[in-house]
Enzyme design. Structure first.
Site, PDB file in Angstrom:
ATOM      1  N   ASP A 119     -51.470  12.911   6.810  1.00  0.00           N
ATOM      2  CA  ASP A 119     -50.920  12.716   5.463  1.00  0.00           C
ATOM      3  C   ASP A 119     -51.998  12.989   4.404  1.00  0.00           C
ATOM      4  OD1 ASP A 119     -52.495  10.477   5.803  1.00  0.00           O
ATOM      5  OD2 ASP A 119     -50.930   9.018   5.325  1.00  0.00           O
ATOM      6  N   ASN A 153     -54.011   9.168  -0.643  1.00  0.00           N
ATOM      7  CA  ASN A 153     -54.711  10.350  -0.141  1.00  0.00           C
ATOM      8  C   ASN A 153     -54.218  11.609  -0.846  1.00  0.00           C
ATOM      9  OD1 ASN A 153     -56.385   9.152   1.766  1.00  0.00           O
ATOM     10  ND2 ASN A 153     -54.746   9.028   3.276  1.00  0.00           N
ATOM     11  N   CYS A 174     -61.153   3.522   1.139  1.00  0.00           N
ATOM     12  CA  CYS A 174     -60.508   3.811   2.417  1.00  0.00           C
ATOM     13  C   CYS A 174     -60.925   2.687   3.359  1.00  0.00           C
ATOM     14  CB  CYS A 174     -61.031   5.141   2.935  1.00  0.00           C
ATOM     15  SG  CYS A 174     -60.284   5.636   4.494  1.00  0.00           S
ATOM     16  N   HIS A 175     -60.062   2.386   4.350  1.00  0.00           N
ATOM     17  CA  HIS A 175     -60.467   1.296   5.253  1.00  0.00           C
ATOM     18  C   HIS A 175     -61.124   1.828   6.536  1.00  0.00           C
ATOM     19  CE1 HIS A 175     -55.853   1.548   5.595  1.00  0.00           C
ATOM     20  NE2 HIS A 175     -56.354   2.379   6.468  1.00  0.00           N
ATOM     21  N   HIS A 203     -63.225  10.122   5.117  1.00  0.00           N
ATOM     22  CA  HIS A 203     -62.775  10.622   6.428  1.00  0.00           C
ATOM     23  C   HIS A 203     -63.812  11.542   7.062  1.00  0.00           C
ATOM     24  CE1 HIS A 203     -58.158   9.867   5.834  1.00  0.00           C
ATOM     25  NE2 HIS A 203     -58.891   8.793   5.668  1.00  0.00           N
ATOM     26  N   ASP A 260     -62.054   7.454  10.651  1.00  0.00           N
ATOM     27  CA  ASP A 260     -61.209   8.658  10.662  1.00  0.00           C
ATOM     28  C   ASP A 260     -61.999   9.947  10.875  1.00  0.00           C
ATOM     29  OD1 ASP A 260     -58.672   7.311   9.949  1.00  0.00           O
ATOM     30  OD2 ASP A 260     -59.795   6.772   8.160  1.00  0.00           O
TER      31      ASP A 260
HETATM   32  P1  NAD Z   1     -45.054   5.558   1.086  1.00  0.00           P
HETATM   33  O1  NAD Z   1     -44.250   6.784   0.860  1.00  0.00           O
HETATM   34  O2  NAD Z   1     -44.517   4.476   1.958  1.00  0.00           O
HETATM   35  O3  NAD Z   1     -45.402   4.867  -0.314  1.00  0.00           O
HETATM   36  C1  NAD Z   1     -45.669   5.587  -1.466  1.00  0.00           C
HETATM   37  C2  NAD Z   1     -44.924   4.977  -2.633  1.00  0.00           C
HETATM   38  O4  NAD Z   1     -45.200   5.815  -3.768  1.00  0.00           O
HETATM   39  C3  NAD Z   1     -43.381   4.960  -2.459  1.00  0.00           C
HETATM   40  O5  NAD Z   1     -42.899   3.663  -2.683  1.00  0.00           O
HETATM   41  C4  NAD Z   1     -42.902   5.939  -3.523  1.00  0.00           C
HETATM   42  O6  NAD Z   1     -41.646   5.600  -4.070  1.00  0.00           O
HETATM   43  C5  NAD Z   1     -44.015   5.841  -4.549  1.00  0.00           C
HETATM   44  N1  NAD Z   1     -44.091   6.990  -5.466  1.00  0.00           N
HETATM   45  C6  NAD Z   1     -43.893   8.300  -5.204  1.00  0.00           C
HETATM   46  N2  NAD Z   1     -44.046   9.021  -6.327  1.00  0.00           N
HETATM   47  C7  NAD Z   1     -44.344   8.138  -7.319  1.00  0.00           C
HETATM   48  C8  NAD Z   1     -44.628   8.278  -8.707  1.00  0.00           C
HETATM   49  N3  NAD Z   1     -44.582   9.468  -9.313  1.00  0.00           N
HETATM   50  N4  NAD Z   1     -44.913   7.163  -9.421  1.00  0.00           N
HETATM   51  C9  NAD Z   1     -44.911   5.949  -8.825  1.00  0.00           C
HETATM   52  N5  NAD Z   1     -44.658   5.758  -7.510  1.00  0.00           N
HETATM   53  C10 NAD Z   1     -44.372   6.844  -6.776  1.00  0.00           C
HETATM   54  O7  NAD Z   1     -46.470   6.052   1.607  1.00  0.00           O
HETATM   55  P2  NAD Z   1     -47.573   5.235   2.436  1.00  0.00           P
HETATM   56  O8  NAD Z   1     -47.486   5.642   3.859  1.00  0.00           O
HETATM   57  O9  NAD Z   1     -47.521   3.802   2.071  1.00  0.00           O
HETATM   58  O10 NAD Z   1     -48.905   5.883   1.867  1.00  0.00           O
HETATM   59  C11 NAD Z   1     -49.271   5.797   0.494  1.00  0.00           C
HETATM   60  C12 NAD Z   1     -50.540   6.575   0.238  1.00  0.00           C
HETATM   61  O11 NAD Z   1     -51.658   5.893   0.831  1.00  0.00           O
HETATM   62  C13 NAD Z   1     -50.549   7.961   0.897  1.00  0.00           C
HETATM   63  O12 NAD Z   1     -51.176   8.874   0.037  1.00  0.00           O
HETATM   64  C14 NAD Z   1     -51.359   7.762   2.150  1.00  0.00           C
HETATM   65  O13 NAD Z   1     -51.915   8.960   2.612  1.00  0.00           O
HETATM   66  C15 NAD Z   1     -52.407   6.812   1.629  1.00  0.00           C
HETATM   67  N6  NAD Z   1     -53.179   6.029   2.621  1.00  0.00           N
HETATM   68  C16 NAD Z   1     -54.462   5.750   2.279  1.00  0.00           C
HETATM   69  C17 NAD Z   1     -55.237   4.983   3.138  1.00  0.00           C
HETATM   70  C18 NAD Z   1     -56.640   4.633   2.725  1.00  0.00           C
HETATM   71  O14 NAD Z   1     -57.317   3.863   3.414  1.00  0.00           O
HETATM   72  N7  NAD Z   1     -57.132   5.111   1.588  1.00  0.00           N
HETATM   73  C19 NAD Z   1     -54.693   4.521   4.343  1.00  0.00           C
HETATM   74  C20 NAD Z   1     -53.369   4.820   4.648  1.00  0.00           C
HETATM   75  C21 NAD Z   1     -52.601   5.572   3.766  1.00  0.00           C
END
Ligand code: NAD
Length: 483
Positions: A119, A153, A174-175, A203, A260
C-alpha cells in the site's frame, strides 16, 4: 498550550482510528484536548465518533470530540493535524495492481526495487500525493503554527514533498522500528540494556548501532543465526525480522535491516510467489505476496466491519458499556478479534505503540522522550541531500525535535546500493507528480526488469490513466503541468 486542538484526517482508517483514540484516552496530559475527527466516509466517521465519545465518557477523560467532513473546518485553528487518510482506499490500489498484472507487472507497477510494500504506491498514487499537498496547504493557510503529522503512506515521498514545498512544521511516523522488540526477545536481551540506533529512509532503516551491556551485540545475532536460524518459520506474514531475506541482506550490507526494510529488497527475493516463499517463509511468502496481502486485507476489512458493528450496537442501546460488547459480540457470532480489540482498549495500561499521540504529549508538556521520526536530512546522513527526508531517532521536548547524531555511520553499501537507488525512485515519483511529465513515469518503467517492450509501457500507463477515477491524473499528465 492549555487545551491542545488535535485533528485526525482520515479518522475512519482501519489501521489507525481506534489506536489513536485509545492512546488519546490513556494520556492524562492530553485529557483536556479537543479532538476533531475528519473523514469523507460518513459511515466510518460516525462509527469512530460514537466509539470515541463512549470511550472517553467511560474512561472519565474530559476530551471533547467533534466531527467534520470538510478540510477547512477540520484544520482551522488546529495545533496538530494527523493525516491517516488514503485517497481512493485499498480498492484503488487493488484496481491498479490488477491492471498492472495483466500487463506483466507482478504485484503492480508501484512495486519497485526497494519499495515492495503493497500500500506504498508512489507512481500511480497521484490523488494521495495531491491529498498530502492539499492538507499541508490548508494548514499553511488556516493553522500556520500547527504540526502536520503524517501516518499515511507513502511516508518517504509524502513528507519529502510537503517539507520541500510547504513552509509548515511537518514530521512522519511509522511503527516499523518496533520489530526491534522481536529481535531482542529472540536474542533474549533485556531491552533496558540494549543501546540501539536505526537510520535510513522510511521502510529502509538499518541497525547501525546495536550494543548490549556496553558491548557490540552483533556477535549475539551471529550466534543466533548459527544455532537457530535453520528452525525459523514465520508466525504471520509480517514476521520477517529474522527471515532468510533479512539475514541475507545483513550478510551483504553488513548491518541488519529493521522492520519493513526486509520487505523492501531487490527482485531477487520477489520474482514470484515461490521465490517469496523461499525467502519470507511458507505459507504466505511475506506480507507483500498475493497470499500475505490478502491475509492483511482480510484483517483490515474485519477491523472496519467490527468498528461499524460496535458503533451500531452502542447507538441502538445507549445503556451498553464497551465491556458489554465483548460477550454480546460472542453471542452475535462476531470473530474473536472483536473481543480481543475491545479488551486492549479497555486495559488502562495498554497503549497502541504508535508514536503520534506520545509525540504530541512530549511537545505539549516537554517531557523529553525518544521517537523515530521522519524529518529532512539536513546533514544527519552526510551523503544524502539536506532536503530528502530520513528516518532517525530523535529526542522530542517542548522546544521541538532534536535528532541524534548517527553513530556509527551507515555502511557504504547501505548508502550507495540501497539508499541511493531508493532515493532516485522517490525523486522520479515527485518530479512526475510536480511537473506532470509522463516521460518520467515511462522512464521508470523502461528501467523495470519486468518490462519487455515500449508497447507494454504505453499500454499499462494508458489503462491506468483511463480509469474513471483518474480523470484529474490523466489531465495532469496530458498537460504536463504541476498541481
Ligand atoms: P483505510 O482506507 O482503512 O483508511 C483511510 C481513511 O481515509 C478512510 O476512512 C477514508 O474514508 C479516508 N479518506 C480517504 N480520502 C480522504 C480525504 N480526501 N479526506 C479525508 N479522509 C479521507 O486505510 P488504512 O489501511 O487504515 O491505511 C491508512 C493509511 O495508513 C494508508 O496510507 C496506509 O498505507 C498507511 N499506513 C501507515 C502505517 C505507518 O506506520 N506509517 C502503517 C499502516 C498503514
Amino acid at each position: 498550550m492549555v487545551r491542545p486542538r488535535i485533528t485526525i484526517i482520515g479518522a475512519g482508517s482501519a489501521v489507525f482510528s481506534l489506536r489513536l483514540l485509545n492512546d488519546l484516552c490513556k494520556t492524562p496530559g492530553l485529557a483536556e484536548s479537543r479532538v476533531t475527527l475528519m473523514d469523507i466516509d460518513r459511515e466510518r466517521l460516525d462509527s469512530v465518533f460514537t466509539i470515541a465519545a463512549k470511550y472517553a465518557e467511560e474512561a472519565g477523560a474530559s476530551l471533547t470530540f467533534r466531527k467534520s467532513e470538510t478540510l477547512e473546518e477540520a484544520v482551522c485553528d488546529a495545533d496538530f493535524v494527523i493525516n491517516t487518510a488514503m485517497a481512493g482506499g485499498h480498492a484503488y490500489l487493488e484496481k491498479v495492481r490488477r491492471i498492472s498484472e495483466r500487463h506483466g507487472y507482478y504485484r503492480g507497477i508501484d512495486a519497485q526495487e526497494f519499495n515492495m510494500v503493497s500500500d506504498y504506491y508512489t507512481f500511480s498514487n497521484y490523488h494521495q500525493l495531491l491529498l498530502f499537498l492539499t492538507i499541508a496547504r490548508a494548514i499553511e493557510r488556516w493553522a500556520p503554527n500547527a504540526w502536520y503529522i503524517q501516518a499515511a503512506n507513502p511516508v518517504f515521498e509524502g513528507v519529502t514533498l510537503v517539507t520541500r514545498t510547504v513552509p509548515i512544521k511537518a514530521v512522519g511516523f511509522c511503527h516499523g522500528h518496533h520489530a526491534l522488540d522481536g529481535l531482542m526477545k529472540a536474542l533474549e536481551l533485556d531491552p533496558k540494556e540494549v543501546d540501539w540506533q536505526v537510520a535510513g529512509f522510511n521502510h529502509g532503516i538499518w541497525l547501525n548501532r546495536f550494543r548490549y551491556r556496553g558491548e557490540d551485540a552483533y556477535p549475539l545475532l551471529d550466534r543466533w543465526i548459527e544455532k537457530r536460524a535453520g528452525a525459523w518459520s514465520p508466525k504471520n506474514p509480517f514476521d520477517d525480522q529474522l527471515s532468510p531475506v533479512a539475514l541475507d541482506m545483513y550478510r551483504f550490507y553488513g548491518v541488519l535491516p529493521v522492520g519493513d526494510t526486509a520487505r523492501n529488497a531487490t527482485w531477487r527475493y520477489h520474482r514470484d510467489l515461490q521465490t517469496k516463499q523461499k525467502w519470507y517463509g511458507e505459507p504466505w511468502g511475506g506480507a507483500d505476496s498475493e497470499l500475505g496481502w490478502k491475509w492483511y486485507q482480510d484483517g483490515l476489512n474485519r477491523a472496519a466491519e467490527m468498528t461499524k458493528e460496535a458503533a451500531r450496537l452502542l447507538r441502538e442501546r445507549s445503556e451498553l458499556k464497551l465491556a458489554h460488547l465483548i460477550p454480546l459480540g460472542t453471542k452475535l457470532g462476531l470473530p474473536p478479534e472483536f473481543g480481543q480489540e475491545l479488551e486492549k482498549i479497555l486495559d488502562p495500561a495498554r497503549k497502541s505503540g504508535e508514536q503520534h499521540i506520545p509525540f504530541i504529549e512530549a511537545l505539549v508538556h516537554g517531557q523529553a522522550a525518544r521517537f523515530v521520526v521522519n524529518i529532512p536530512n539536513n546533514g544527519l546522513i552526510p551523503e544524502i541531500p539536506p532536503d530528502v527526508v530520513v528516518e532517525v531517532p530523535a529526542l522530542v521536548d517542548e522546544s521541538g525535535i532534536h535528532p541524534e547524531k548517527i553513530e556509527p555511520a551507515l555502511p557504504r553499501r547501505v548508502i550507495k546500493y540501497y539508499l541511493y537507488p531508493r532515493m532516485m525512485r522517490m525523486e522520479m515519483a515527485l518530479e512526475a507528480f510536480l511537473t506532470g511529465d509522463l516521460r518520467v513515469l515511462r522512464e521508470l518503467l523502461y528501467r523495470d526488469p519486468r518490462t519487455t517492450s515500449d508497447e507494454q509501457v504505453e499500454a499499462v500507463l494508458e489503462e491506468i490513466l483511463n480509469l474513471p477515477e483518474n480523470a484529474a491524473m490523466r489531465a495532469h499528465y496530458t498537460k504536463g503541468r504541476g498541481p
